[in-house]
Scaffold this motif. Structure first.
Motif, PDB file in Angstrom:
ATOM      1  N   ARG A 219      11.006  -9.644 -10.434  1.00  0.00           N
ATOM      2  CA  ARG A 219      10.403  -9.855  -9.123  1.00  0.00           C
ATOM      3  C   ARG A 219       8.945 -10.282  -9.317  1.00  0.00           C
ATOM      4  O   ARG A 219       8.157  -9.524  -9.874  1.00  0.00           O
ATOM      5  CB  ARG A 219      10.475  -8.594  -8.277  1.00  0.00           C
ATOM      6  CG  ARG A 219      11.886  -8.133  -7.936  1.00  0.00           C
ATOM      7  CD  ARG A 219      11.841  -6.784  -7.237  1.00  0.00           C
ATOM      8  NE  ARG A 219      11.208  -5.764  -8.095  1.00  0.00           N
ATOM      9  CZ  ARG A 219      10.717  -4.596  -7.643  1.00  0.00           C
ATOM     10  NH1 ARG A 219      10.787  -4.299  -6.350  1.00  0.00           N
ATOM     11  NH2 ARG A 219      10.161  -3.727  -8.471  1.00  0.00           N
ATOM     12  N   THR A 221       6.673 -10.832  -6.956  1.00  0.00           N
ATOM     13  CA  THR A 221       5.820 -10.052  -6.052  1.00  0.00           C
ATOM     14  C   THR A 221       6.593  -8.837  -5.546  1.00  0.00           C
ATOM     15  O   THR A 221       7.838  -8.829  -5.563  1.00  0.00           O
ATOM     16  CB  THR A 221       5.355 -10.897  -4.853  1.00  0.00           C
ATOM     17  OG1 THR A 221       6.493 -11.324  -4.097  1.00  0.00           O
ATOM     18  CG2 THR A 221       4.557 -12.110  -5.309  1.00  0.00           C
ATOM     19  N   PRO A 223       6.321  -5.405  -2.366  1.00  0.00           N
ATOM     20  CA  PRO A 223       5.587  -4.906  -1.199  1.00  0.00           C
ATOM     21  C   PRO A 223       4.419  -4.006  -1.637  1.00  0.00           C
ATOM     22  O   PRO A 223       4.549  -3.203  -2.574  1.00  0.00           O
ATOM     23  CB  PRO A 223       6.634  -4.106  -0.425  1.00  0.00           C
ATOM     24  CG  PRO A 223       7.960  -4.613  -0.930  1.00  0.00           C
ATOM     25  CD  PRO A 223       7.739  -4.986  -2.345  1.00  0.00           C
ATOM     26  N   LYS A 275       2.632  -6.270   3.279  1.00  0.00           N
ATOM     27  CA  LYS A 275       2.263  -7.509   2.608  1.00  0.00           C
ATOM     28  C   LYS A 275       2.705  -7.469   1.148  1.00  0.00           C
ATOM     29  O   LYS A 275       2.913  -6.389   0.574  1.00  0.00           O
ATOM     30  CB  LYS A 275       0.758  -7.742   2.710  1.00  0.00           C
ATOM     31  CG  LYS A 275      -0.080  -6.726   1.944  1.00  0.00           C
ATOM     32  CD  LYS A 275      -1.571  -6.999   2.110  1.00  0.00           C
ATOM     33  CE  LYS A 275      -2.412  -5.973   1.327  1.00  0.00           C
ATOM     34  NZ  LYS A 275      -3.865  -6.210   1.483  1.00  0.00           N
ATOM     35  N   GLN A 276       2.871  -8.666   0.567  1.00  0.00           N
ATOM     36  CA  GLN A 276       3.308  -8.779  -0.817  1.00  0.00           C
ATOM     37  C   GLN A 276       2.100  -8.861  -1.756  1.00  0.00           C
ATOM     38  O   GLN A 276       1.082  -9.480  -1.438  1.00  0.00           O
ATOM     39  CB  GLN A 276       4.167 -10.034  -0.999  1.00  0.00           C
ATOM     40  CG  GLN A 276       5.485 -10.002  -0.228  1.00  0.00           C
ATOM     41  CD  GLN A 276       6.498  -9.062  -0.848  1.00  0.00           C
ATOM     42  OE1 GLN A 276       6.784  -9.162  -2.043  1.00  0.00           O
ATOM     43  NE2 GLN A 276       7.035  -8.146  -0.053  1.00  0.00           N
ATOM     44  N   ASN A 279       3.429  -8.426  -8.761  1.00  0.00           N
ATOM     45  CA  ASN A 279       4.127  -7.317  -9.398  1.00  0.00           C
ATOM     46  C   ASN A 279       3.543  -7.083 -10.796  1.00  0.00           C
ATOM     47  O   ASN A 279       3.689  -7.932 -11.675  1.00  0.00           O
ATOM     48  CB  ASN A 279       5.618  -7.648  -9.495  1.00  0.00           C
ATOM     49  CG  ASN A 279       6.430  -6.529 -10.114  1.00  0.00           C
ATOM     50  OD1 ASN A 279       5.911  -5.446 -10.400  1.00  0.00           O
ATOM     51  ND2 ASN A 279       7.710  -6.788 -10.321  1.00  0.00           N
TER      52      ASN A 279
END
Length: 397
Positions: A219, A221, A223, A275-276, A279
């Protein structure tokens, strides 16, 4: 050294060979080419002609499909040859004089097993090459190779010409297992036989033992865990219209309790989501490792044809009028190039003659329209000059 190069060039020149060439110079083609009599098909006839517009009427004569909505099946055999260690050049011209809407314009190359009088769409062939058009969605060049009795289509899209003039299609298959497709002498596609056809199993396959690690995070990005929904976020999507009023003629007993109509809520913000953010554990996309395919075996002579013995026109056309000409099979690329040296002059001559014909047709149509208008005016004048018929006096009857 210089002598060796000259000798090599001479040997190469001597070894080059034209295996088959057909220019349809006279009506003797009817003695050499054989129509199929395969049952259950309504076959059309070919006629030798240069068509309606041409550069040199005699030199430009080829075989033209002459009947609409017909299958065509015509072939000719010749001395068999093999292509091991040689280039194979297949070249021919196609003129869709009828501005074809749906139909084939390709050649099929056969070995000696072809039964000419029973040739049909399922007859095994070695190579199928040439243009195919059907509506706006299909305008392509077929290149189909047979390997181990299975037909393999090229996995590239090659666009063909769809105008009304003569075009030359050339396929070159080389001993290094590469190929070229040319239209009017210009290269349109090239590459490797192994890569551009699914003839052989792939060299590499995904390792069946390999699996993505459970802790692999792909992933990019995630949350933001620190992002919180504002307290005033939740608003209804629709609200009663504050401007609406109960109609004066509304009867609660008859019409029920009146309620204002609903409208979109201007304060509605939709569903909230955090918002993102990047990661921190992102490792990138996981790529499945590959291993050598145990089923793959290289074929250095994938290009080679053990026996070529016949050429055929085996196709369907909704609207007839295509002219086939200048069919050539050779291992001499230079000879094939020289064979189309007059192509530009042919095309220019065709265009000039067609433009003159189109102009004459427009002028004739204009004259006919003018004549019809004059005839209509004359008829109107005649009607005006006819004396009116007097009505009889009722007292005289």
């Amino acid at each position: 050294m210089k002598y060796s190069l000259i000798l090599f060039a001479l040997v190469a020149c001597v070894s080059a060979e034209v295996f088959f060439e057909e220019k349809f110079n006279d009506d003797s083609w009817e003695e050499n080419w054989i129509y199929s009599k395969h049952p259950g098909k309504e076959f059309g006839k070919f006629v030798r002609t240069a068509g309606k517009f041409f550069n040199d009427e005699e030199a430009d004569k080829g075989l033209q499909t002459s009947q609409d909505a017909r299958f065509y099946a015509l072939s000719r055999k010749f001395k068999p040859f093999a292509t091991e260690g040689k280039d194979l050049v297949i070249q021919f011209s196609v003129k869709h004089e009828q501005k074809i809407d749906c139909g084939g314009g390709y050649l099929k190359i056969f070995d000696c097993s072809l039964n000419q009088e029973d040739m049909h769409g399922e007859s095994p062939y070695r190579i199928m090459f040439g243009p195919d058009i059907c509506g706006p969605g299909t305008k392509k060049v077929h290149v189909i190779l047979n390997h181990n009795d299975k037909n393999h289509l090229i996995n590239k899209e090659i666009s063909c010409k769809d105008d009304e003039y003569t075009h030359v299609y050339t396929l070159i298959i080389k001993p290094d297992n590469t190929y070229e497709v040319l239209i009017d002498g210009d290269k349109k596609e090239s590459g490797s036989l192994e890569e551009d056809w699914d003839i052989l199993p792939p060299k590499k396959i995904k390792d069946p033992e390999a699996k993505k690690p459970e802790d692999w995070d792909d992933r990019e990005t995630i949350p933001d865990p620190d992002d919180k929904k504002p307290e005033d976020w939740d608003k209804p999507e629709h609200i009663p219209d504050p401007e609406a009023t109960k109609p004066a003629d509304w009867d609660d007993e008859m019409d029920g309790e009146w309620e204002p109509p609903m409208i979109d809520n201007p304060e509605y913000k939709g569903e909230w989501s955090p918002k993102q953010i990047d990661n921190p554990a992102y490792k990138g996309p996981w790529i499945h490792p590959e291993i050598d395919n145990p089923e793959y075996t290289p074929e250095p002579k994938l290009y080679a044809q053990k026996e070529i013995c016949a050429v055929g026109l085996d196709l369907w056309q909704v609207k007839s009028g295509t002219i086939f000409n200048n069919i050539l099979l050779t291992d001499d690329v230079e000879y094939a190039q020289k064979a189309i040296s007059n192509l530009k002059a042919t095309q220019e001559g065709e265009k000039k003659m067609k433009e003159e014909q189109d102009k004459a047709e427009r002028e004739e149509a204009k004259e006919n329209e003018k004549k019809e208008e004059e005839d209509d005016e004359d008829n109107d004048e005649e009607d005006e000059n006819v004396p009116p018929v007097e009505e009889a006096d009722h007292d005289e009857l």
